[in-house]
Enzyme design. Sequence first.
Site, PDB file in Angstrom:
ATOM      1  N   GLU A 239       0.840  -1.201   0.000  1.00 44.41           N
ATOM      2  CA  GLU A 239       0.000   0.000   0.000  1.00 44.41           C
ATOM      3  C   GLU A 239       0.879   1.257   0.000  1.00 44.41           C
ATOM      4  O   GLU A 239       2.048   1.199   0.393  1.00 44.41           O
ATOM      5  CB  GLU A 239      -0.933   0.019   1.209  1.00 44.41           C
ATOM      6  CG  GLU A 239      -0.225   0.021   2.554  1.00 44.41           C
ATOM      7  CD  GLU A 239      -1.087   0.551   3.694  1.00 44.41           C
ATOM      8  OE1 GLU A 239      -1.601   1.679   3.567  1.00 44.41           O
ATOM      9  OE2 GLU A 239      -1.222  -0.158   4.705  1.00 44.41           O
TER      10      GLU A 239
ATOM     11  N   LYS B  72      -3.840  -2.202  15.179  1.00 44.84           N
ATOM     12  CA  LYS B  72      -3.353  -1.444  16.343  1.00 44.84           C
ATOM     13  C   LYS B  72      -4.420  -1.334  17.406  1.00 44.84           C
ATOM     14  O   LYS B  72      -5.611  -1.229  17.108  1.00 44.84           O
ATOM     15  CB  LYS B  72      -2.949  -0.043  15.911  1.00 44.84           C
ATOM     16  CG  LYS B  72      -1.542  -0.003  15.376  1.00 44.84           C
ATOM     17  CD  LYS B  72      -0.983   1.395  15.366  1.00 44.84           C
ATOM     18  CE  LYS B  72       0.385   1.335  14.694  1.00 44.84           C
ATOM     19  NZ  LYS B  72       0.503   2.208  13.576  1.00 44.84           N
TER      20      LYS B  72
HETATM   21  N1  PSU Z   1      -2.989   1.119  10.661  1.00 47.21           N
HETATM   22  C1  PSU Z   1      -1.663   1.255  10.871  1.00 47.21           C
HETATM   23  N2  PSU Z   1      -0.924   1.981   9.970  1.00 47.21           N
HETATM   24  C2  PSU Z   1      -1.497   2.584   8.886  1.00 47.21           C
HETATM   25  C3  PSU Z   1      -2.906   2.404   8.673  1.00 47.21           C
HETATM   26  C4  PSU Z   1      -3.603   1.668   9.591  1.00 47.21           C
HETATM   27  O1  PSU Z   1      -1.135   0.719  11.828  1.00 47.21           O
HETATM   28  O2  PSU Z   1      -0.796   3.255   8.100  1.00 47.21           O
HETATM   29  C5  PSU Z   1      -3.532   3.006   7.440  1.00 47.21           C
HETATM   30  C6  PSU Z   1      -3.746   1.908   6.373  1.00 47.21           C
HETATM   31  O3  PSU Z   1      -3.554   2.488   5.092  1.00 47.21           O
HETATM   32  C7  PSU Z   1      -5.223   1.534   6.578  1.00 47.21           C
HETATM   33  C8  PSU Z   1      -5.804   2.886   6.904  1.00 47.21           C
HETATM   34  O4  PSU Z   1      -5.808   0.960   5.447  1.00 47.21           O
HETATM   35  O5  PSU Z   1      -4.842   3.483   7.762  1.00 47.21           O
HETATM   36  C9  PSU Z   1      -7.176   2.776   7.570  1.00 47.21           C
HETATM   37  O6  PSU Z   1      -7.746   4.061   7.651  1.00 47.21           O
HETATM   38  P1  PSU Z   1      -9.290   4.200   8.049  1.00 47.21           P
HETATM   39  O7  PSU Z   1      -9.368   3.777   9.478  1.00 47.21           O
HETATM   40  O8  PSU Z   1      -9.596   5.658   7.845  1.00 47.21           O
HETATM   41  O9  PSU Z   1     -10.058   3.282   7.138  1.00 47.21           O
END
Ligand code: PSU
Length: 300
Positions: free
Chosen positions: A23, A155
Amino acid sequence: MQLRWGREAAAARAAGLAIVALESSVLAQGLPIPSNREADRRMRAAIHAKGAVPAVTAIVSGDLMVGLDGDDLDRFLRRDGVAKVSARDLPLIAVRQGDGATTVAATLACCVAAGLDVFATGGIGGVHREPAFDESADLAELGRSSVVVVCAGAKSILDLPATLERLESLGVTVLGYRTNEFPGFFTSSTGLGVSSRVDSAAEIAAVFTASRSLGRPSALLVVQPLPSAVALDDELVERAVQSALVEARVAGVRGAGLTPFLLAAVERATGGRSLQANLALLEQNAALAAEVAVCLAASA
Ligand code: PSU
Ligand code: MN
């Protein structure tokens, strides 16, 4: 929206080599500068070392890029006008011809569009602790993308039991690699179970092949705990998460900005150690994903 292949990814595809998708949101929003550059370098090296080829997915001037490299990659690492893009944003950014860094959800959509089977990341999004109605689109997309996703769990900024329940509802098989527990990204132990444990890349590839032949539309989520040498203390992480949640509430952060805000706040509260853990687990996940991709390429 046009599909464009980077030079190395195009050559790998033509030669039938194993490819691992990565990603770009973790590089452009998730990690601070200059650690994002180190993460990119270490993930690529880990994939090459296992005989596979990395392909960072991104939206470049409205095109779906598989194998972001050169000046384009540099712009993403400098965060120069690069938006965070989830799956639902893809058609919009295509029409507006913008640059977008793909989250797990958007990367899954790119994998399906480009025919890539294996994807490595750090942690997936999930159900937030607060507001609990904020659920990452990563989960729904995992439910409808037939891709092997290797990560270190999610996380603990998130509600992990709720996230696991949603993965079950969405029909996503969760395999623990050499563990019986769902890891909490910075910590290996959460007390939460996985669907089953696997001990080799070949076994993961076999389960994915079975999933495909059954016509299952969902992802195979492979979770592996971070290397024990860089694991953080449970209480330290929980304290950091609690203060990050308070900061977010006070600042009134909502929507797509919430996850990057919480990640940055936890980062500040845990100092350089969480960053070292983050880089190490990204590298380790990239290596395992490459092993799985090589197994799949060999049996294709
Ligand atoms: N969790 C992490 N590091 C990250 C992300 C999530 O530990 O960089 C990023 C990833 O790209 C994940 C996104 O897909 O955050 C999720 O964001 P949201 O909760 O807005 O869907
Ligand atoms: Mn959200």
